[in-house]
Design a protein around this motif. Structure first.
Motif, short mmCIF file in Angstrom:
data_model
loop_
_atom_site.label_atom_id
_atom_site.label_comp_id
_atom_site.label_asym_id
_atom_site.label_seq_id
_atom_site.Cartn_x
_atom_site.Cartn_y
_atom_site.Cartn_z
N ILE A 71 0.83 -1.21 0.00
CA ILE A 71 0.00 0.00 0.00
C ILE A 71 0.87 1.26 0.00
O ILE A 71 0.57 2.23 -0.71
CB ILE A 71 -0.97 0.01 1.20
CG1 ILE A 71 -1.87 -1.24 1.17
CG2 ILE A 71 -1.80 1.28 1.21
CD1 ILE A 71 -2.62 -1.44 -0.14
N LYS A 75 0.87 4.29 -2.71
CA LYS A 75 0.68 5.65 -2.22
C LYS A 75 1.81 6.56 -2.69
O LYS A 75 1.58 7.71 -3.10
CB LYS A 75 0.64 5.64 -0.70
CG LYS A 75 0.60 7.01 -0.03
CD LYS A 75 -0.75 7.66 -0.17
CE LYS A 75 -0.82 8.93 0.69
NZ LYS A 75 -2.16 9.56 0.65
N ILE A 82 -7.64 2.65 -5.39
CA ILE A 82 -7.09 1.30 -5.52
C ILE A 82 -8.22 0.33 -5.78
O ILE A 82 -9.24 0.32 -5.09
CB ILE A 82 -6.30 0.89 -4.25
CG1 ILE A 82 -4.98 1.68 -4.19
CG2 ILE A 82 -6.02 -0.61 -4.25
CD1 ILE A 82 -4.14 1.38 -2.95
N CYS A 193 -5.43 0.88 3.18
CA CYS A 193 -5.78 1.93 2.21
C CYS A 193 -6.47 3.09 2.92
O CYS A 193 -6.21 4.26 2.62
CB CYS A 193 -6.70 1.38 1.13
SG CYS A 193 -5.94 0.19 0.02
N VAL A 200 -10.78 2.67 -1.77
CA VAL A 200 -10.52 1.31 -2.26
C VAL A 200 -11.83 0.60 -2.53
O VAL A 200 -12.84 0.84 -1.85
CB VAL A 200 -9.67 0.52 -1.23
CG1 VAL A 200 -10.39 0.39 0.10
CG2 VAL A 200 -9.28 -0.85 -1.76
#
Length: 251
Positions: A71, A75, A82, A193, A200
């Motif tokens: 993640i 990022k 996502i 997330c 997400v």
């Protein structure tokens, strides 16, 4: 060289690449290495960063995945959303193998996984009441219907450590708890997330009926071969839904 992407896609079992025309990059993180190199691919006017969750050769079992590194790496590329497809076992007869579930809730039954970025000296507590982004969910449902795919609006996914499948008693317990499908990777992926402020969406492909269904003696417990067969049959549907969703996203 600085790389960036608009959307992240984390591929699950059976989905190890979105395209053959990609640029592969290594991304370092303070949490160690992601599962594999990240593939950058152009989809229309958007750049998509694709990461195979289990590694390109499926070498990582669910509890060995470095979820924080995955993640954080996405990022760091600047992704604004996502897409998190995965495979699930069904706990309900109406959610059949080959169907898709756009999950709206999860129940975490895992243990021992690094599941937060909020460690000393920065400790924080955030709500995870609604872990999956509602706008992304609506677009995913719309995309599935436009692709002619059977999609279920909402579902609770219960996440177990794996890599073993459930016993009959466990499967019964999960259903009593209110779960609709079983998975091994959505936690802590989806929650991390949220900690990084990245919307997400989970697109879950039903591959089996977990440990079978009580009252349906003709439905057998899941086998790995059966899962792989359903994956192979539906690989193009998964990609079609993802590409349709990417096209709809405004990032």
């Amino acid at each position: 060289m600085y790389y960036s992407a608009d959307i992240g896609v984390i591929g699950g079992s059976g989905l190890y690449e979105l395209s053959t025309d990609v640029k592969k990059i290594d991304v370092d993180t303070p949490y160690g290495n992601p599962s594999d190199q990240i593939s950058l691919v152009k989809v229309g006017d958007k750049t998509v960063a694709f990461l195979p969750r289990h590694g390109k050769d499926h070498t990582l079992n669910p509890s060995e995945i470095n979820y924080r590194a995955n993640i954080f790496a996405l990022k760091s590329l600047g992704v604004k959303a996502i897409i998190s497809p995965c495979c699930v076992g069904s706990l309900k007869f109406e959610m059949k193998p080959g169907d898709f579930v756009i999950s709206d809730q999860f129940i975490n039954m895992t243990s021992g996984r690094k599941d937060t970025f909020f460690e000393k000296p920065k400790v924080n507590h955030i709500s995870s009441a609604h872990p999956y982004d509602q706008n992304l969910r609506a677009l995913a449902l719309e995309s599935g219907k436009e692709c002619g795919i059977t999609v279920h609006d909402g579902g609770t996914v219960i996440i177990i450590n794996g890599p073993r499948f459930s016993t009959v008693a466990e499967s019964r317990m999960f259903a009593i708890m209110g779960a609709d499908v079983v998975n091994m990777t959505q936690y802590p992926e989806g929650y991390l997330c949220m900690e990084q402020d990245i919307p997400v969406v989970n697109i879950a492909l039903v591959t089996d009926y977990d440990a079978g269904l009580e009252g349906h003696p003709n439905i057998s417990p899941v086998t790995n071969d059966a899962v792989l067969a359903v994956l192979k049959e539906n690989e193009e549907k998964v990609k079609a839904l993802i590409f349709k969703l990417i096209d709809k996203l405004e990032v």
